[in-house]
Design a protein around this motif. Structure first.
Motif, short mmCIF file in Angstrom:
data_model
loop_
_atom_site.label_atom_id
_atom_site.label_comp_id
_atom_site.label_asym_id
_atom_site.label_seq_id
_atom_site.Cartn_x
_atom_site.Cartn_y
_atom_site.Cartn_z
N TYR A 138 -23.54 30.08 8.35
CA TYR A 138 -24.07 30.56 7.06
C TYR A 138 -25.46 31.18 7.21
N ILE A 139 -26.31 30.60 8.04
CA ILE A 139 -27.65 31.15 8.24
C ILE A 139 -27.55 32.58 8.78
N ARG A 140 -26.62 32.81 9.69
CA ARG A 140 -26.48 34.14 10.30
C ARG A 140 -25.71 35.13 9.44
N ASN A 141 -24.76 34.64 8.62
CA ASN A 141 -23.81 35.55 7.98
C ASN A 141 -23.74 35.53 6.47
N ALA A 142 -24.41 34.62 5.79
CA ALA A 142 -24.17 34.50 4.36
C ALA A 142 -25.41 34.55 3.48
N LYS A 143 -26.44 35.23 3.93
CA LYS A 143 -27.60 35.41 3.06
C LYS A 143 -27.19 36.39 1.96
N LYS B 51 -16.85 48.34 -0.14
CA LYS B 51 -16.33 48.55 -1.50
C LYS B 51 -15.48 47.38 -1.97
N LEU B 52 -16.02 46.17 -1.79
CA LEU B 52 -15.33 44.95 -2.20
C LEU B 52 -15.91 44.44 -3.52
N SER B 53 -15.03 43.93 -4.37
CA SER B 53 -15.52 43.34 -5.62
C SER B 53 -15.71 41.83 -5.46
N CYS B 54 -15.06 41.25 -4.44
CA CYS B 54 -15.15 39.81 -4.19
C CYS B 54 -15.02 39.57 -2.68
N LEU B 55 -15.80 38.65 -2.16
CA LEU B 55 -15.73 38.36 -0.73
C LEU B 55 -15.01 37.06 -0.44
N GLY B 56 -15.11 36.09 -1.33
CA GLY B 56 -14.44 34.81 -1.11
C GLY B 56 -15.21 33.86 -0.24
N MET B 57 -16.49 34.11 -0.05
CA MET B 57 -17.35 33.24 0.75
C MET B 57 -18.63 33.00 -0.02
N PRO B 58 -19.05 31.74 -0.17
CA PRO B 58 -20.27 31.48 -0.94
C PRO B 58 -21.52 31.94 -0.21
N SER B 59 -22.55 32.25 -0.99
CA SER B 59 -23.84 32.64 -0.42
C SER B 59 -24.61 31.41 0.02
N TYR B 60 -25.41 31.59 1.05
CA TYR B 60 -26.26 30.53 1.62
C TYR B 60 -27.60 30.50 0.89
N TYR B 61 -28.07 29.28 0.54
CA TYR B 61 -29.35 29.15 -0.14
C TYR B 61 -30.35 28.26 0.59
N GLY B 62 -29.91 27.39 1.49
CA GLY B 62 -30.85 26.54 2.20
C GLY B 62 -30.16 25.47 3.01
N ARG C 7 -27.89 15.54 7.34
CA ARG C 7 -28.01 16.99 7.45
C ARG C 7 -27.39 17.55 6.17
N TYR C 8 -27.95 18.64 5.64
CA TYR C 8 -27.35 19.22 4.44
C TYR C 8 -27.39 20.74 4.46
N LEU C 9 -26.55 21.32 3.64
CA LEU C 9 -26.40 22.76 3.51
C LEU C 9 -26.25 23.06 2.02
N VAL C 10 -27.03 24.01 1.49
CA VAL C 10 -26.98 24.38 0.08
C VAL C 10 -26.28 25.73 -0.04
N LEU C 11 -25.22 25.77 -0.85
CA LEU C 11 -24.42 26.98 -1.05
C LEU C 11 -24.23 27.26 -2.53
N GLU C 12 -23.85 28.49 -2.81
CA GLU C 12 -23.49 28.90 -4.16
C GLU C 12 -22.29 28.08 -4.61
N ARG C 13 -22.28 27.69 -5.88
CA ARG C 13 -21.14 26.93 -6.41
C ARG C 13 -20.18 27.88 -7.10
N TYR C 14 -18.92 27.75 -6.73
CA TYR C 14 -17.87 28.50 -7.41
C TYR C 14 -17.37 27.67 -8.58
N GLY C 15 -16.45 28.21 -9.33
CA GLY C 15 -15.86 27.49 -10.47
C GLY C 15 -15.00 26.33 -9.99
N VAL D 287 -4.42 37.70 -0.81
CA VAL D 287 -4.11 38.83 0.07
C VAL D 287 -5.28 39.81 0.15
N SER D 288 -5.93 40.08 -1.01
CA SER D 288 -7.05 41.03 -0.99
C SER D 288 -8.24 40.48 -0.20
N LEU D 289 -8.39 39.17 -0.14
CA LEU D 289 -9.47 38.59 0.67
C LEU D 289 -9.14 38.66 2.17
#
Length: 169
Positions: free
Chosen positions: A89-94, A106-117, A129-137, A164-166
């Motif tokens: 996540y540190i390398r790929n999800a900022k 040109k994607l409307s959705c990626l299907g992977m949460p963003s990294y916050y800390g 150890r902990y990881l903070v991510l965006e919360r989905y529904g 399939v689109s993801l």
């Protein structure tokens, strides 16, 4: 004195051999030393294969009942899976990297949460150890249960198309 030492209660371990964390109290504050942020732990929302997932918010905000915009994945420090996930996540999800990638592709959705800390936290003598991510529904299983264990055909088709689109953007 009989000479016998008192037995210490063994840590809970899952079948996969990973130690499970003790429950963290709602309201506990964790400090992200890298991003210089503080997070407040909310109610637990699930248990995974090697740790627990809690809802969370910024330390300074006051969430209304169940409005926690982040999740915190927590595992005992001696476990290893979250260490690997954290570095992915540190390398790929900022947030900026994800936004840029989505625009480029040109994607409307990626299907992977963003990294916050991320970071380490001591709680009741244990190091986590902990990881903070965006919360989905809500998760799909909860929606399935809420629907009486049956989805209408249009819902099944929508889920299938999203999957399939993801996989094949």
């Amino acid at each position: 004195m009989t000479g016998r030492a008192k037995k210490v209660a063994a840590s809970k371990k899952k079948a996969n051999g990973y130690k499970m964390p003790a429950p963290i109290a709602t309201g506990e504050i964790i400090h992200d030393t890298t991003m210089k942020k503080k997070w407040r732990i909310g109610p637990s929302i699930g248990v995974g294969g090697f740790g627990e997932i809690y809802s969370a918010c910024d330390h300074d905000s006051t969430p209304k009942s169940s409005n926690y915009p982040f999740v915190v994945k927590i595992e005992p420090h001696e476990n290893g899976p979250l260490f690997v996930e954290k570095h992915f996540y540190i390398r790929n999800a900022k947030m900026d990297d994800i936004t840029s990638f989505m625009k480029r592709k040109k994607l409307s959705c990626l299907g992977m949460p963003s990294y916050y800390g991320n970071g380490s936290h001591n709680y009741k003598g244990e190091k986590y150890r902990y990881l903070v991510l965006e919360r989905y529904g809500k998760d799909l299983w909860s929606l399935f249960i809420d629907s009486g264990r049956s989805f209408p055909a249009p819902t099944v088709f929508q889920i299938g198309l999203q999957m399939v689109s993801l996989l094949y953007p």
